[in-house]
Design a protein around this motif. Sequence first.
Motif, PDB file in Angstrom:
ATOM      1  N   THR A  69       0.666  13.201  -4.700  1.00 19.74           N
ATOM      2  CA  THR A  69       2.062  13.006  -5.177  1.00 19.74           C
ATOM      3  C   THR A  69       2.273  11.597  -5.859  1.00 19.74           C
ATOM      4  O   THR A  69       1.386  11.058  -6.022  1.00 19.74           O
ATOM      5  N   GLY A  70       3.571  11.414  -6.344  1.00 20.20           N
ATOM      6  CA  GLY A  70       3.726   9.989  -6.819  1.00 20.20           C
ATOM      7  C   GLY A  70       3.489   8.985  -5.839  1.00 20.20           C
ATOM      8  O   GLY A  70       3.585   7.877  -6.042  1.00 20.20           O
ATOM      9  N   GLY A  71       3.464   9.258  -4.611  1.00 22.71           N
ATOM     10  CA  GLY A  71       3.671   8.504  -3.510  1.00 22.71           C
ATOM     11  C   GLY A  71       4.657   8.882  -2.332  1.00 22.71           C
ATOM     12  O   GLY A  71       6.090   9.046  -2.629  1.00 22.71           O
ATOM     13  N   LEU A 126       2.795  -6.216 -14.045  1.00 26.00           N
ATOM     14  CA  LEU A 126       1.435  -5.634 -14.094  1.00 26.00           C
ATOM     15  C   LEU A 126       0.939  -5.067 -12.651  1.00 26.00           C
ATOM     16  O   LEU A 126       0.963  -5.875 -11.928  1.00 26.00           O
ATOM     17  N   TYR A 127       0.428  -3.837 -12.527  1.00 24.95           N
ATOM     18  CA  TYR A 127       0.223  -3.480 -11.148  1.00 24.95           C
ATOM     19  C   TYR A 127      -1.211  -2.839 -11.484  1.00 24.95           C
ATOM     20  O   TYR A 127      -1.688  -1.941 -12.279  1.00 24.95           O
ATOM     21  N   ALA A 128      -2.123  -3.699 -10.460  1.00 26.25           N
ATOM     22  CA  ALA A 128      -3.414  -3.289 -10.330  1.00 26.25           C
ATOM     23  C   ALA A 128      -3.559  -2.478  -9.188  1.00 26.25           C
ATOM     24  O   ALA A 128      -3.407  -2.720  -7.991  1.00 26.25           O
ATOM     25  N   PHE A 166      -4.721   0.454 -13.896  1.00 25.63           N
ATOM     26  CA  PHE A 166      -3.468  -0.503 -14.104  1.00 25.63           C
ATOM     27  C   PHE A 166      -2.182   0.610 -14.400  1.00 25.63           C
ATOM     28  O   PHE A 166      -2.372   1.489 -15.133  1.00 25.63           O
ATOM     29  N   ASN A 167      -1.156  -0.136 -14.006  1.00 26.18           N
ATOM     30  CA  ASN A 167      -0.073   0.492 -14.183  1.00 26.18           C
ATOM     31  C   ASN A 167       0.912  -0.810 -14.969  1.00 26.18           C
ATOM     32  O   ASN A 167       0.701  -1.881 -14.681  1.00 26.18           O
ATOM     33  N   CYS A 168       1.409  -0.536 -16.083  1.00 26.28           N
ATOM     34  CA  CYS A 168       2.404  -1.288 -16.587  1.00 26.28           C
ATOM     35  C   CYS A 168       3.704  -1.713 -16.263  1.00 26.28           C
ATOM     36  O   CYS A 168       4.465  -2.129 -16.974  1.00 26.28           O
ATOM     37  N   ARG A 169       4.079  -1.495 -14.959  1.00 24.64           N
ATOM     38  CA  ARG A 169       5.370  -1.479 -14.445  1.00 24.64           C
ATOM     39  C   ARG A 169       5.097  -1.573 -12.897  1.00 24.64           C
ATOM     40  O   ARG A 169       4.036  -1.540 -12.154  1.00 24.64           O
ATOM     41  N   LEU A 170       6.374  -1.572 -12.146  1.00 20.00           N
ATOM     42  CA  LEU A 170       6.301  -1.715 -10.884  1.00 20.00           C
ATOM     43  C   LEU A 170       6.026  -0.188 -10.371  1.00 20.00           C
ATOM     44  O   LEU A 170       5.998   0.823 -10.707  1.00 20.00           O
ATOM     45  N   GLY A 171       5.476  -0.192  -9.066  1.00 17.38           N
ATOM     46  CA  GLY A 171       4.978   1.161  -8.497  1.00 17.38           C
ATOM     47  C   GLY A 171       6.337   1.599  -7.764  1.00 17.38           C
ATOM     48  O   GLY A 171       7.193   1.055  -7.431  1.00 17.38           O
ATOM     49  N   ASP A 172       6.289   2.873  -7.675  1.00 20.90           N
ATOM     50  CA  ASP A 172       7.264   3.852  -6.899  1.00 20.90           C
ATOM     51  C   ASP A 172       6.601   4.653  -6.000  1.00 20.90           C
ATOM     52  O   ASP A 172       5.744   5.405  -6.303  1.00 20.90           O
ATOM     53  N   PRO A 173       6.776   4.430  -4.581  1.00 23.84           N
ATOM     54  CA  PRO A 173       7.614   3.703  -3.870  1.00 23.84           C
ATOM     55  C   PRO A 173       7.324   2.307  -3.647  1.00 23.84           C
ATOM     56  O   PRO A 173       8.106   1.633  -2.641  1.00 23.84           O
ATOM     57  N   GLU A 174       6.313   1.620  -3.879  1.00 21.86           N
ATOM     58  CA  GLU A 174       5.925   0.453  -3.595  1.00 21.86           C
ATOM     59  C   GLU A 174       7.147  -0.531  -3.740  1.00 21.86           C
ATOM     60  O   GLU A 174       7.333  -1.732  -2.898  1.00 21.86           O
ATOM     61  N   THR A 175       7.803  -0.419  -4.985  1.00 26.40           N
ATOM     62  CA  THR A 175       8.945  -1.357  -5.117  1.00 26.40           C
ATOM     63  C   THR A 175       9.957  -1.373  -3.764  1.00 26.40           C
ATOM     64  O   THR A 175      10.627  -2.507  -3.924  1.00 26.40           O
ATOM     65  N   GLN A 213       0.797  -1.043  -0.057  1.00 28.66           N
ATOM     66  CA  GLN A 213      -0.080  -0.096  -0.173  1.00 28.66           C
ATOM     67  C   GLN A 213       0.832   1.250   0.050  1.00 28.66           C
ATOM     68  O   GLN A 213       1.906   1.273   0.553  1.00 28.66           O
ATOM     69  N   ASP A 214       0.535   2.371  -0.691  1.00 32.14           N
ATOM     70  CA  ASP A 214       1.257   3.667  -0.852  1.00 32.14           C
ATOM     71  C   ASP A 214       0.496   4.781  -0.104  1.00 32.14           C
ATOM     72  O   ASP A 214      -0.832   4.381   0.061  1.00 32.14           O
ATOM     73  N   HIS A 215       0.960   5.533   0.246  1.00 37.45           N
ATOM     74  CA  HIS A 215       0.340   6.747   0.578  1.00 37.45           C
ATOM     75  C   HIS A 215       0.482   8.044  -0.565  1.00 37.45           C
ATOM     76  O   HIS A 215       1.663   8.710  -0.681  1.00 37.45           O
ATOM     77  N   LYS A 216      -0.593   8.494  -1.199  1.00 40.47           N
ATOM     78  CA  LYS A 216      -0.467   9.298  -2.472  1.00 40.47           C
ATOM     79  C   LYS A 216      -0.379  10.865  -2.012  1.00 40.47           C
ATOM     80  O   LYS A 216       0.238  11.711  -2.655  1.00 40.47           O
ATOM     81  N   ALA A 217      -1.020  11.133  -0.770  1.00 42.75           N
ATOM     82  CA  ALA A 217      -1.185  12.430  -0.505  1.00 42.75           C
ATOM     83  C   ALA A 217       0.048  12.870   0.240  1.00 42.75           C
ATOM     84  O   ALA A 217       0.855  12.255   0.663  1.00 42.75           O
TER      85      ALA A 217
END
Length: 428
Positions: free
Chosen positions: A228-230, A271-273, A288-297, A214-218
């Motif tokens: 933000t991006g995360g 694949l990122y849902a 969907f994202n076609c990549r890993l998440g940042d900063p989840e990775t 899980q990420d925090h976008k705010a």
Amino acid sequence: MMKVMVVGGGGREHAIAWKASRSPLVGKVIVCPGNAGTALEPKAENVAIAADDSDSLLSFALRERPDLVIIGPEAPLTAGLSDLLSAEHIPCFGPGRLAAQLEGSKVFAKEFLMRHRIDTASFRCFTDPREAKEYVVSKGAPLVVKADGLAAGKGVLVAETVEEAFDAVDSMLIRRSFGDAGKKIIVEDCLVGEEASFIVMTDGLHIVPLATSQDHKARDDGDRGPNTGGMGAYSPAPVIDRAMHDRIMKDIIEPTIAGMALEGINYKGFLYAGLMITQEGSVKVLEFNCRLGDPETQPILMRLKSDIVEMCLAAVSGNLSGVEVLWDPRPALGVVMAAGGYPGSYKKGYPIYGLPEKDLPDAKVFHAGTRLEGKKVLTSGGRVLCVTALGTSVGTAKENAYALARGIKWEDAYYRKDIGYRAVAREK
Ligand code: AMP
Ligand code: GLY
């Protein structure tokens, strides 16, 4: 020994390069363009080619002949870098241009979800502002307005009022604030619940789920302030228990990969849902994202015990079914340290003090917006570092990450103090 090329220069790519360099198969990791963190990794080397400069990346790869290319960000994926490399028989893990439309066009993604009966918020697509506004009035607020194309995470507005939705429609369709990315828009129902990130690796047929996150976008504490991006992330996501995990695989991930194959598109890559899990326990696709998440990775890869290079090579050759993935059972949590002012305007070029001198056993400072000048590490972006640590619980991972973050300083450094608060509350 193998040579691995990583495309990108953010925190996600530092984590990929760090993990790849720990593979016994790998002798060298080349990062294009990388950052100070990748420059300082023992086996890694930066090459100053921008991640969106497909032509230069291709000619570089043709000279270097890497054994594996991992593409981090969405821009080169949606531009078709993976197709270019594959056509030259350079092993590349990342979806081709058509497959990457799942992220590159929100209209494509939503229509795809409809065709394959995968649950998502009800929506309509518009190019005409008047029709969009009629729909807004007929639905009433809250509503979500989204630009079709890539907009660096800024193309989504959750409108609390009809006026805000009108303004988003005007900004995208009339003022063209997002250029061509906002030529088409989506207006969709606002969903309420808890968000989680579910990322898998696939070779187009077989699927290996990664640890949940899980990420925090705010930007600000309490999930307030601008998007933000995360600003931080943790793994696993306690909201995804075993039963929910199985449901997500069966109702969302499997039909998505099968749907792509059915439409003649081979999806090979991460694949990122992005999911919304409602109080009643339904789960819907937000994006969907076609990549890993940042900063989840960063927290996810801290927990990965298996060899990421072996996993990617197996996927590239369509052999992901034989791959068994081992995870550290301990949770990991990453705190993003950003430049003051981010995601608005901010200054760059401050020296960073207090970075750890040597490797830590259960923590890692991943770099994002940094660059090396001589021996000094300077800030060079909005999200500067992601300070990541393992712990026996999310709560301890959080304490460990913050203890490390508190020792790192530069003028203007800013970070949230409450990353992981929901998961920590669940643990109590
Ligand atoms: P997206 O780029 O589509 O993931 O949207 C970015 C963020 O906007 C998501 O992470 C959610 O926080 C929020 N969001 C997107 N779609 C919706 C929706 N239908 N309902 C509520 N929030 C949403
Ligand atoms: N952290 C969300 C993303 O990478 O899109």
